[in-house]
Design an enzyme around this catalytic site. Structure first.
Site, PDB file in Angstrom:
ATOM      1  CB  SER A  48      -3.393  10.606  13.131  1.00  0.00           C
ATOM      2  OG  SER A  48      -3.098  11.542  14.146  1.00  0.00           O
ATOM      3  CB  CYS A  78       3.047   5.227  12.621  1.00  0.00           C
ATOM      4  SG  CYS A  78       3.828   6.623  13.459  1.00  0.00           S
ATOM      5  NE  ARG A 105      -3.201  12.682  18.001  1.00  0.00           N
ATOM      6  CZ  ARG A 105      -3.849  13.327  17.075  1.00  0.00           C
ATOM      7  NH1 ARG A 105      -3.248  14.263  16.391  1.00  0.00           N
ATOM      8  NH2 ARG A 105      -5.102  13.061  16.831  1.00  0.00           N
ATOM      9  NE  ARG A 135       6.368  13.132  13.148  1.00  0.00           N
ATOM     10  CZ  ARG A 135       5.352  13.932  12.876  1.00  0.00           C
ATOM     11  NH1 ARG A 135       5.360  15.162  13.307  1.00  0.00           N
ATOM     12  NH2 ARG A 135       4.330  13.522  12.151  1.00  0.00           N
ATOM     13  CG  HIS A 170       6.750   3.398  10.087  1.00  0.00           C
ATOM     14  ND1 HIS A 170       5.710   3.904   9.350  1.00  0.00           N
ATOM     15  CD2 HIS A 170       6.952   4.262  11.111  1.00  0.00           C
ATOM     16  CE1 HIS A 170       5.304   5.035   9.890  1.00  0.00           C
ATOM     17  NE2 HIS A 170       6.036   5.272  10.961  1.00  0.00           N
ATOM     18  CD  GLU A 172       5.609   1.361   6.662  1.00  0.00           C
ATOM     19  OE1 GLU A 172       5.472   2.582   6.875  1.00  0.00           O
ATOM     20  OE2 GLU A 172       5.323   0.486   7.528  1.00  0.00           O
TER      21      GLU A 172
END
EC number: 4.3.3.6
Length: 186
Positions: A48, A78, A105, A135, A170, A172
């Site tokens: 990020s 994320c 985070r 993560r 995620h 994707e």
């Protein structure tokens, strides 16, 4: 429908492929010019802080905020969720500030602590969906206008507020198009 994917790092190719399978028109967003061509945007995972610096250095941060505040649908996965959050725990920095959440985070630990699971997300599907956490952050606080869509072990990992969708995981990276289909109807 032209669906942009911020193409700096993260699961860019996978998001583009999911959009194409759903008959959307995928657009790699790398510049302010690209940003002006899209109807909605996915901000993928990655780091990020690095993505935030890219947005600032490319002069895309403020125009992106304006498009989102103007109603353009946006989905952060994320790191994308961290960038869209109003507050990041233990940080004075915020980036897009598009959804009233506080995020932690790397809440699930380091790379070796990454995991896969399944969950029923009733707003998205009638079936359990595969969830891939790498993560991953999670949401520690939601504002009044935010709806939690999914919790894992009492931690909020997906939420929505108006035109803004966020996920810790995620979609994707899963062989499932339902989350992308939901976003494309948002």
């Amino acid at each position: 429908m032209r669906v942009g994917v911020l193409s700096f790092q993260g699961g860019v190719v996978e998001h583009l492929e999911h959009i194409e399978k759903l008959n959307g028109k995928p657009v790699k967003v790398r510049s302010l010019e690209d940003l002006q061509k899209i109807d909605r945007l996915i901000i993928p995972g990655g780091e990020s802080t690095t993505i935030g610096k890219f947005l600032k250095q490319s002069n895309m941060l403020q125009p992106l905020r304006e498009k989102i505040y103007g109603g353009m649908p946006v989905w952060g996965t994320c790191a994308g969720m961290i960038l869209l959050a109003r507050k990041i725990e233990n940080s004075e920095v915020n980036y897009i500030n598009a959804i009233d959440i506080t995020v932690r985070r790397n809440a699930y630990g380091s790379q070796v602590d990454s995991f896969n699971t399944k969950a029923l997300i009733e707003e998205i599907s009638l079936n359990e969906m595969p969830l891939v956490f790498i993560r991953a952050p999670y949401i520690t606080r939601i504002g009044e206008t935010v709806k939690a869509l999914c919790t894992i072990d009492k931690n909020i990992v997906a939420a929505k507020s108006n035109n803004v969708l966020v996920t810790s995981f995620h979609p994707e990276l899963a062989d499932n198009l339902e989350f992308h289909e939901y976003f494309m109807k948002l």
